[in-house]
Design a protein around this motif. Sequence first.
Motif, PDB file in Angstrom:
ATOM      1  N   GLY A   1       0.874  -1.330   0.131  1.00 59.49           N
ATOM      2  CA  GLY A   1       0.103   0.083  -0.076  1.00 59.49           C
ATOM      3  C   GLY A   1       0.740   1.325  -0.059  1.00 59.49           C
ATOM      4  N   TRP A   2       2.071   1.110  -0.459  1.00 60.10           N
ATOM      5  CA  TRP A   2       2.816   2.170  -0.650  1.00 60.10           C
ATOM      6  C   TRP A   2       2.755   2.949  -2.161  1.00 60.10           C
ATOM      7  CZ3 TRP A   2       8.300   0.289   1.656  1.00 60.10           C
ATOM      8  CH2 TRP A   2       8.042   0.104   2.938  1.00 60.10           C
ATOM      9  N   PRO A   3       2.578   4.185  -1.984  1.00 56.39           N
ATOM     10  CA  PRO A   3       2.709   4.848  -3.416  1.00 56.39           C
ATOM     11  C   PRO A   3       4.187   4.860  -4.046  1.00 56.39           C
ATOM     12  CG  PRO A   3       1.789   6.431  -1.817  1.00 56.39           C
ATOM     13  CD  PRO A   3       2.381   5.164  -1.011  1.00 56.39           C
ATOM     14  N   LEU A   4       4.224   4.321  -5.146  1.00 60.85           N
ATOM     15  CA  LEU A   4       5.321   4.075  -5.925  1.00 60.85           C
ATOM     16  C   LEU A   4       6.266   5.377  -5.813  1.00 60.85           C
ATOM     17  CD1 LEU A   4       7.337   2.158  -7.394  1.00 60.85           C
ATOM     18  CD2 LEU A   4       6.173   2.648  -9.367  1.00 60.85           C
ATOM     19  N   GLU A   5       5.730   6.475  -6.231  1.00 60.30           N
ATOM     20  CA  GLU A   5       6.581   7.878  -6.329  1.00 60.30           C
ATOM     21  C   GLU A   5       7.054   8.122  -4.945  1.00 60.30           C
ATOM     22  OE1 GLU A   5       2.109   9.138  -6.098  1.00 60.30           O
ATOM     23  OE2 GLU A   5       3.166   7.581  -6.760  1.00 60.30           O
ATOM     24  N   ASP A   6       6.634   7.783  -3.849  1.00 60.50           N
ATOM     25  CA  ASP A   6       7.189   7.830  -2.535  1.00 60.50           C
ATOM     26  C   ASP A   6       8.261   7.111  -1.917  1.00 60.50           C
ATOM     27  OD1 ASP A   6       5.387  10.085  -2.444  1.00 60.50           O
ATOM     28  OD2 ASP A   6       3.876   9.264  -1.322  1.00 60.50           O
ATOM     29  N   VAL A   7       8.639   5.922  -2.736  1.00 57.34           N
ATOM     30  CA  VAL A   7       9.638   5.062  -2.478  1.00 57.34           C
ATOM     31  C   VAL A   7      10.737   5.320  -3.131  1.00 57.34           C
ATOM     32  CG1 VAL A   7       9.942   2.536  -2.338  1.00 57.34           C
ATOM     33  CG2 VAL A   7       7.584   3.346  -1.758  1.00 57.34           C
ATOM     34  N   GLU A   8      12.106   5.039  -2.194  1.00 58.56           N
ATOM     35  CA  GLU A   8      13.333   4.752  -2.814  1.00 58.56           C
ATOM     36  C   GLU A   8      13.771   3.558  -3.078  1.00 58.56           C
ATOM     37  OE1 GLU A   8      17.734   6.727  -2.311  1.00 58.56           O
ATOM     38  OE2 GLU A   8      16.056   7.499  -1.223  1.00 58.56           O
ATOM     39  N   VAL A   9      14.138   3.283  -4.383  1.00 58.38           N
ATOM     40  CA  VAL A   9      14.673   1.756  -4.630  1.00 58.38           C
ATOM     41  C   VAL A   9      16.221   1.913  -4.438  1.00 58.38           C
ATOM     42  CG1 VAL A   9      14.552   0.203  -6.410  1.00 58.38           C
ATOM     43  CG2 VAL A   9      12.546   1.440  -6.187  1.00 58.38           C
ATOM     44  N   VAL A  10      16.674   0.942  -3.935  1.00 57.71           N
ATOM     45  CA  VAL A  10      17.878   0.505  -3.616  1.00 57.71           C
ATOM     46  C   VAL A  10      18.599  -0.887  -4.131  1.00 57.71           C
ATOM     47  CG1 VAL A  10      19.990   0.553  -1.889  1.00 57.71           C
ATOM     48  CG2 VAL A  10      18.114   1.998  -1.706  1.00 57.71           C
ATOM     49  N   PRO A  11      19.114  -0.723  -5.234  1.00 57.18           N
ATOM     50  CA  PRO A  11      19.405  -2.023  -6.012  1.00 57.18           C
ATOM     51  C   PRO A  11      20.738  -2.428  -5.093  1.00 57.18           C
ATOM     52  CG  PRO A  11      20.176  -0.425  -7.509  1.00 57.18           C
ATOM     53  CD  PRO A  11      19.293   0.442  -6.176  1.00 57.18           C
ATOM     54  N   LEU A  12      20.820  -3.904  -4.778  1.00 59.77           N
ATOM     55  CA  LEU A  12      22.100  -4.520  -4.185  1.00 59.77           C
ATOM     56  C   LEU A  12      22.507  -5.706  -5.036  1.00 59.77           C
ATOM     57  CD1 LEU A  12      21.612  -4.224  -0.317  1.00 59.77           C
ATOM     58  CD2 LEU A  12      22.582  -2.659  -1.745  1.00 59.77           C
ATOM     59  N   VAL A  13      21.863  -5.967  -6.264  1.00 60.97           N
ATOM     60  CA  VAL A  13      22.175  -7.025  -7.055  1.00 60.97           C
ATOM     61  C   VAL A  13      23.523  -6.489  -7.766  1.00 60.97           C
ATOM     62  CG1 VAL A  13      21.575  -8.426  -9.070  1.00 60.97           C
ATOM     63  CG2 VAL A  13      19.692  -7.615  -7.613  1.00 60.97           C
ATOM     64  N   GLY A  14      24.673  -7.305  -7.431  1.00 64.21           N
ATOM     65  CA  GLY A  14      25.920  -7.033  -7.825  1.00 64.21           C
ATOM     66  C   GLY A  14      26.738  -5.726  -7.332  1.00 64.21           C
TER      67      GLY A  14
ATOM     68  N   ARG B   1      11.807   7.318   5.837  1.00 65.70           N
ATOM     69  CA  ARG B   1      11.768   7.049   4.392  1.00 65.70           C
ATOM     70  C   ARG B   1      11.433   5.714   4.479  1.00 65.70           C
ATOM     71  NH1 ARG B   1      11.008   8.945  -0.237  1.00 65.70           N
ATOM     72  NH2 ARG B   1      12.655   8.894  -1.792  1.00 65.70           N
ATOM     73  N   ARG B   2      10.785   5.359   3.169  1.00 69.28           N
ATOM     74  CA  ARG B   2      10.607   4.045   2.683  1.00 69.28           C
ATOM     75  C   ARG B   2      11.339   3.663   1.653  1.00 69.28           C
ATOM     76  NH1 ARG B   2       3.820   4.534   2.696  1.00 69.28           N
ATOM     77  NH2 ARG B   2       3.361   4.260   4.643  1.00 69.28           N
ATOM     78  N   LEU B   3      11.988   2.511   1.973  1.00 68.65           N
ATOM     79  CA  LEU B   3      12.912   1.864   0.971  1.00 68.65           C
ATOM     80  C   LEU B   3      12.529   0.468   0.461  1.00 68.65           C
ATOM     81  CD1 LEU B   3      16.281   2.668   2.999  1.00 68.65           C
ATOM     82  CD2 LEU B   3      15.127   4.142   1.273  1.00 68.65           C
ATOM     83  N   LEU B   4      12.800   0.069  -0.752  1.00 67.78           N
ATOM     84  CA  LEU B   4      12.677  -1.263  -1.322  1.00 67.78           C
ATOM     85  C   LEU B   4      13.978  -1.686  -1.852  1.00 67.78           C
ATOM     86  CD1 LEU B   4       9.167  -1.125  -3.020  1.00 67.78           C
ATOM     87  CD2 LEU B   4       9.818  -2.165  -0.840  1.00 67.78           C
ATOM     88  N   VAL B   5      14.635  -2.633  -1.054  1.00 72.59           N
ATOM     89  CA  VAL B   5      16.024  -3.038  -1.397  1.00 72.59           C
ATOM     90  C   VAL B   5      15.871  -4.359  -2.277  1.00 72.59           C
ATOM     91  CG1 VAL B   5      18.117  -3.961  -0.307  1.00 72.59           C
ATOM     92  CG2 VAL B   5      16.799  -2.320   0.871  1.00 72.59           C
ATOM     93  N   LEU B   6      16.425  -4.246  -3.515  1.00 70.73           N
ATOM     94  CA  LEU B   6      16.338  -5.173  -4.301  1.00 70.73           C
ATOM     95  C   LEU B   6      17.670  -6.118  -4.090  1.00 70.73           C
ATOM     96  CD1 LEU B   6      16.042  -3.324  -7.719  1.00 70.73           C
ATOM     97  CD2 LEU B   6      14.368  -3.963  -6.208  1.00 70.73           C
ATOM     98  N   SER B   7      17.147  -7.319  -3.517  1.00 70.19           N
ATOM     99  CA  SER B   7      17.962  -8.244  -2.893  1.00 70.19           C
ATOM    100  C   SER B   7      18.815  -9.043  -4.146  1.00 70.19           C
ATOM    101  CB  SER B   7      17.402  -9.281  -1.975  1.00 70.19           C
ATOM    102  OG  SER B   7      16.901  -8.650  -0.986  1.00 70.19           O
ATOM    103  N   ALA B   8      20.294  -9.239  -3.639  1.00 72.11           N
ATOM    104  CA  ALA B   8      21.214 -10.212  -4.410  1.00 72.11           C
ATOM    105  C   ALA B   8      20.887 -11.791  -4.365  1.00 72.11           C
ATOM    106  CB  ALA B   8      22.487  -9.841  -4.312  1.00 72.11           C
TER     107      ALA B   8
ATOM    108  N   PRO C   1      15.642 -16.935  -2.444  1.00 68.64           N
ATOM    109  CA  PRO C   1      16.534 -15.798  -2.886  1.00 68.64           C
ATOM    110  C   PRO C   1      15.943 -14.717  -3.673  1.00 68.64           C
ATOM    111  CG  PRO C   1      16.713 -18.040  -4.153  1.00 68.64           C
ATOM    112  CD  PRO C   1      15.583 -18.439  -3.009  1.00 68.64           C
ATOM    113  N   LEU C   2      14.616 -15.028  -4.216  1.00 69.63           N
ATOM    114  CA  LEU C   2      14.035 -14.186  -5.020  1.00 69.63           C
ATOM    115  C   LEU C   2      13.233 -13.190  -4.198  1.00 69.63           C
ATOM    116  CD1 LEU C   2      13.741 -13.364  -8.075  1.00 69.63           C
ATOM    117  CD2 LEU C   2      11.620 -14.616  -8.232  1.00 69.63           C
ATOM    118  N   ASN C   3      13.729 -12.051  -3.727  1.00 69.84           N
ATOM    119  CA  ASN C   3      13.035 -11.468  -2.671  1.00 69.84           C
ATOM    120  C   ASN C   3      13.295  -9.741  -2.563  1.00 69.84           C
ATOM    121  OD1 ASN C   3      15.213 -10.480  -0.312  1.00 69.84           O
ATOM    122  ND2 ASN C   3      15.640 -12.475  -1.042  1.00 69.84           N
ATOM    123  N   ILE C   4      12.409  -9.243  -2.063  1.00 65.84           N
ATOM    124  CA  ILE C   4      12.607  -7.608  -1.771  1.00 65.84           C
ATOM    125  C   ILE C   4      12.744  -7.250  -0.419  1.00 65.84           C
ATOM    126  CG2 ILE C   4      11.602  -5.417  -2.153  1.00 65.84           C
ATOM    127  CD1 ILE C   4      10.984  -5.875  -4.998  1.00 65.84           C
ATOM    128  N   VAL C   5      13.390  -6.565   0.022  1.00 70.60           N
ATOM    129  CA  VAL C   5      13.403  -6.027   1.379  1.00 70.60           C
ATOM    130  C   VAL C   5      12.619  -4.775   1.647  1.00 70.60           C
ATOM    131  CG1 VAL C   5      14.403  -5.629   3.595  1.00 70.60           C
ATOM    132  CG2 VAL C   5      15.436  -7.322   2.098  1.00 70.60           C
TER     133      VAL C   5
END
Length: 418
Positions: free
Chosen positions: A121-134, A148-155, A206-210
């Motif tokens: 239920g988080w508006p996408l424009e209010d979220v910061e995406v942090v990629p950690l793949v590689g 702040r709301r963060l979505l971490v792309l997991s390795a 292993p296929l996850n987002i934090v």
Amino acid sequence: MTPARPGPPHAVTVVGIGADGWAGLTPTSRAALCDAQVLIGASRQLDLLPPECTGARITWPSPLRPAVAGLLDTHAGRRIAVLASGDPMFYGIGRALTETVGAVRVLPHPSSVSYACARLGWPLEDVEVVPLVGRPAARLAAALREGRRLLVLSADATTPGEVAALLRDRGFGPSRMRVLEQLGGPQERTTGETTAEEWTDAPGDPLNIVAVECRRAPEALRLGAVPGLPDEAFEHDGQLTKRHVRAATLSALAPAPGELLWDIGGGSGSIAIEWMRTHPSCRAVTVEQDPVRAERIVHNAERLGVPGLLVVTGAAPAALAELPQPEAVFIGGGLTVPGLLDDCWAALPAGGRLVVNTVTLESEALLADAYRRFGGELVRLAVSHAVPVGGFTGWRQAMPVTQWAVDKTLNPLSGADR
């Protein structure tokens, strides 16, 4: 249902696919995969395709990026479909392909970030995406802000534990965490739902987002989003551009996304680190001849979320010879070394900026001469702090800093050119 015919022919078609596999694909995406003579992707993605996709199946080698051009050349002249996770143009293989091939046909699928925002239920424009793949987990530190709301792309499956440990270490232990696995697929689930300081979960899928809702511990140092971090944020031995002067220096350097800075005489690395914190795409090289200080810069950069800072241990100007061309140069030490100022100026392209700080009369004389020849802006920065004087309070002035800032567009290389 009759599959839709593929669109206009392209050498490469990139098809986004989710955890829901073949069932979640549009007719257009299915038709493209069935029509392909060569299918390239991760093994888990290729396993999602049915037998009617008859093309030769090829698994990406590791490391992936260097192999792209050669693999495509090997199958030149054949219809190639590349499988990508979710939206190929959002931290996906689509970028590498467009930079290698040029025009490609992209058939996106909802990204895992879109799924995560829908579930939370988080508006996408209010979220910061942090990629950690590689990428190193330390990059997350630069995104930590109260509320702040963060979505971490997991390795992989270990990333949530690494995220929890980093949050605790950086003073964000009270932050709430959730792990969303296999988004969009039949095995989707959400785990965790606790704070980073209470995190004890074993590695899962292993296929996850934090998902992180940032909360700073009361005793943690507050780090703002603009240049001028507290001096206490940096480990140093006294060789530090102090907070107020540092903020003025970054203002004069005027970092913009994607630009490269040379930081000459790095000291504690504060200028280069704050330059890189202004935008994730900003890059910097700091040159420091003292190996102990150079190692300290590496540590500061990791602590403050910019582990990509390149630290060169050596003396300028010799250490500058093989560096990529910068958009801006800061000289914080070594100005009196013969040839340093001229070499830094010559390295700048049109539109580049040069900023120099000094506290000595000898260096100040060099800046006065450079200002006379090339113009720019010459300022004196003086900062005073309130301190106890007996039972009263008085001002103690720090050593004043002379700063010269110049734009190469407005100021040609030599006086003769002016």
